[in-house]
Design an enzyme around this catalytic site. Structure first.
Site, PDB file in Angstrom:
ATOM      1  N   TYR A 130       0.818  -1.220   0.000  1.00 48.61           N
ATOM      2  CA  TYR A 130       0.000   0.000   0.000  1.00 48.61           C
ATOM      3  C   TYR A 130       0.848   1.266   0.000  1.00 48.61           C
ATOM      4  CZ  TYR A 130      -3.807  -3.103   1.433  1.00 48.61           C
ATOM      5  OH  TYR A 130      -4.728  -4.112   1.493  1.00 48.61           O
TER       6      TYR A 130
ATOM      7  N   LYS B 229       3.932 -15.346   2.322  1.00 45.86           N
ATOM      8  CA  LYS B 229       3.904 -16.084   1.048  1.00 45.86           C
ATOM      9  C   LYS B 229       5.360 -16.287   0.658  1.00 45.86           C
ATOM     10  CE  LYS B 229       1.576 -17.752  -2.506  1.00 45.86           C
ATOM     11  NZ  LYS B 229       0.729 -18.943  -2.437  1.00 45.86           N
TER      12      LYS B 229
ATOM     13  N   ASP C  28     -10.861  -9.221   7.757  1.00 48.29           N
ATOM     14  CA  ASP C  28     -12.281  -9.143   7.379  1.00 48.29           C
ATOM     15  C   ASP C  28     -12.897 -10.540   7.287  1.00 48.29           C
ATOM     16  OD1 ASP C  28     -12.340  -6.403   7.285  1.00 48.29           O
ATOM     17  OD2 ASP C  28     -13.337  -6.308   5.338  1.00 48.29           O
TER      18      ASP C  28
END
Ligand code: ATP
Ligand code: MG
Length: 347
Positions: free
Chosen positions: A136, A186, A246
């Site tokens: 981000y 990852k 979420d």
């Protein structure tokens, strides 16, 4: 203890009022509450969603209890004046780098979750998400290649001190719980994740009592739905944490029950429900204040080390739910004030 209360827009003032009643009922030593304006409310009063005096108040306090921001009447404004900028500004100005979201299924609510009750009842986990780094905030853009095709890119990066800092937050949280930490990355394809994993392993040496495991994010997404009971604390980066938190919150049911903390270095933190300003029910006394009350419990735990009082609040909310007190978000009839009363009575 000086605590800032920024109620904000919509149901923000209704739900924070109940959390404040709960804090005041605990007879905390020298509790001083300082109120400030944020969001659309602040824009109308001061011409900015995060006025300088609000920031000043936050800086003079040990923690912030935050309601919600969001106001349709501000939709026409330039981006930097919109209510949502208040929370982004607070994150940046106060150095809030760790987002904590507990996900617990309360007794009696197993049937309201999206999972089978026997799977859901085992959920008691905490997601620790890094907030200041990752894809981000890296270099980004859209460029036109020589052959005329447009290409977008966002650079993912983490510096080792950024990983070390959030890893410590994860290990410390695990020490206060069941002492299990799962680091999600990852590392099979991303260099950023390889560094992440190396640093987490290095930090683990300082927490020999915590059992550390590693999981790839795709598997973590699957395990959260398949067997969520295996997790205690999950620590992960900004992007993976955004998605997983979420996902985890919806596994446990209602938006009116979910609390969160955003922590800075040291003990300072901002605590808020994960729901928004809910304009559709604002001003009607219908909002469930439990998420904000549970956020106040997190405030006592993480900013003031008041574990006993935090657990008392959580137990009171749990008992109110077990006794059948249900807000509209849980298909019940209880209003904001009534739920506040019910929690207070069980404190
Ligand atoms: P924002 O943009 O401020 O995040 P939003 O539209 O994303 O707002 P919320 O404000 O979180 O979403 O509300 C989503 C839905 O959940 C709405 O229908 C709202 O009424 C309901 N809701 C949110 N919080 C509560 C609460 N505390 N109690 C009851 N219902 C709630
Ligand atoms: Mg929202």
């Amino acid at each position: 203890m000086r605590v800032a209360v920024f109620a904000g827009d919509g149901i923000g003032s209704e739900v924070t009022a109940e959390a404040v009643r709960v804090l005041e009922a605990l007879d905390l030593l020298k509790l001083e509450l300082v109120y400030g304006d944020v969001g659309g409310v602040a824009y109308r009063k001061h011409g900015h969603p995060l006025p300088a005096e609000t920031l000043e108040i936050a800086r003079s306090c040990g923690a912030v209890l935050f309601g919600a921001v969001g106001d349709f009447s501000c939709d026409h404004l330039e981006r930097h004046l919109r209510p949502e900028q208040a929370i982004l500004g607070l994150r940046k100005e106060l150095g809030l780098f760790a987002n904590l979201r507990p996900a617990t299924v309360f007794k009696g609510l197993e049937d309201l979750t999206t999972l089978r009750p026997e799977v859901a009842e085992k959920i008691d986990l905490l997601i620790v998400r890094e907030l200041n780094g990752d894809v981000y905030f890296g270099e980004k853009g859209i460029r036109t290649l020589d052959d005329g095709r447009r290409q977008g890119w966002d650079m993912m990066s983490y510096a080792e001190d950024e990983v070390r800092r959030i890893a410590h937050t994860g290990f410390k949280a695990a020490m206060g719980r069941r002492r299990k930490l799962c680091s999600v990355d990852k590392a099979n394809v991303l260099e950023t994740s390889q560094l992440w994993r190396d640093v987490v392993i290095e930090v683990a040496k300082e927490y020999p009592e915590v059992e550390l495991s590693h999981m790839y994010v795709d598997n973590a997404a699957m395990q959260l739905v398949k067997n969520p009971g295996q997790f205690d604390v999950i620590v992960t980066g900004n992007l993976f944490g955004d998605i997983l938190s979420d996902q985890a919150s919806m596994c446990v049911g209602s938006i009116g029950l979910l609390a969160s903390a955003s922590l800075a270095e040291g003990t300072f933190g901002l605590y808020e429900p994960i729901h928004g300003s809910a304009p559709d029910i604002a001003g009607k006394g219908l909002a469930n204040p439990m998420a904000t009350i549970l956020s106040a419990a997190m405030l006592l735990r993480h900013s003031y080390g008041l574990e006993v009082q935090a657990a008392r609040i959580e137990a009171a909310v749990g008992r109110a739910l077990a006794d059948g007190i249900r807000g509209g978000d849980l298909g019940g009839q209880a209003g904001t004030k009534e739920i506040g009363d019910a929690v207070l009575a069980r404190l």
